[in-house]
Design an enzyme around this catalytic site. Structure first.
Site: not given
Length: 272
Positions: A154, A50, A180, A75, A89
């Site tokens: 969620e 977000h 959520d 995240r 990576d």
């Protein structure tokens, strides 16, 4: 006992006999991330679901916070094998995968963080910061030791399947997203609703039975402390952008007349 620098989030949770308090880093700014890293909090969550974060800004923030005694989780916007490969990576060690609704989706996330034959992570260590461009001996053999995987519960479906998700080998922890979760229950914007709180506490209890840590998002101090008492192992208690928004609003409320015209002629300035 402080969080130990250099360990994964999994290791930090095992080493500290108290809930870890952290905050969201959503601005996309390495400078803001560094300020937050020096705050004394236990952990930061750099968010790309977000927030305006791409690979380059995540890399810059990882570099900015590297010298501070804080755990850093990142995240991605989606549970995607290719994107997870790129994050790993870059040198991301602690991943929070959003919207994991089933054991199968949790298994896909585990496979994405492991090299074959135990997973499907693409091999590019010679090109990657994660291995320090092949300067870390035996990185390919030991990479999974350096990665901690948390999956996010969620939705109602995820809460109903929480025991099966917790049982997936390679899932180190779960994290509850009440906003959520509330929306999926038909209670949009009501993350403090008793039904939502009960669902969160059900998942916390399931994690305790499974012997795995569980965290939760809770900006309200009383709610955060209640979840800690319900055996949450880690909690996000604020966000950089929210603190800036509320703090700047407070400055405006203190120093700007309530009904003064805005400089662009757009009408009265909003009151807070």
């Amino acid at each position: 006992m402080p969080v130990r620098v250099g360990d994964t989030f999994r290791d930090a949770l095992a080493a500290v006999d108290r809930p870890l308090a952290g905050m969201w880093v959503c601005s996309g700014s390495p400078l803001v991330a560094e300020i937050c890293a020096g705050s004394g909090l236990d952990w930061l969550l750099i968010d790309a679901e977000h927030s305006p974060n791409g690979l380059e800004s995540i890399l810059a923030q990882l570099q900015a916070v590297k010298g501070y005694p804080v755990q850093v989780m990142v995240r991605p916007p989606v549970n995607d094998t290719v994107l997870i490969k790129q994050y790993l990576d870059l040198g991301v060690q602690n991943l929070l995968i959003p919207m994991v609704n089933s054991a199968a989706e949790a298994e896909a996330a585990v496979a994405a963080v492991r090299y074959p034959p135990h997973g499907v992570r693409g091999v590019g260590s010679a090109l990657a910061r994660a291995s320090r461009w092949n300067r870390i001996p035996d990185y390919l053999a030991r990479a999974s030791e350096t990665i901690s995987l948390t999956v996010q519960i969620e939705t109602e479906a995820a809460a109903a399947a929480v025991e099966e998700i917790l049982a997936v080998d390679g899932v180190d922890a779960i994290f509850l997203g009440p906003s959520d979760l509330a929306a999926s229950m038909g209670l949009l914007g009501q993350q403090e609703h008793p039904q939502v709180r009960a669902a969160v506490e059900h998942c916390l209890a399931a994690a305790q039975v499974a012997g795995k840590p569980a965290g939760v998002n809770a900006f309200n101090e009383a709610t955060a402390r209640a979840y800690m008492e319900a055996r949450a192992s880690f909690v996000l208690v604020g966000a950089d952008v929210a603190m800036l928004a509320r703090g700047s609003e407070q400055l405006a409320a203190t120093f700007v007349p309530e009904h003064e015209e805005t400089p662009d002629g757009g009408g009265p300035r909003a009151s807070y």
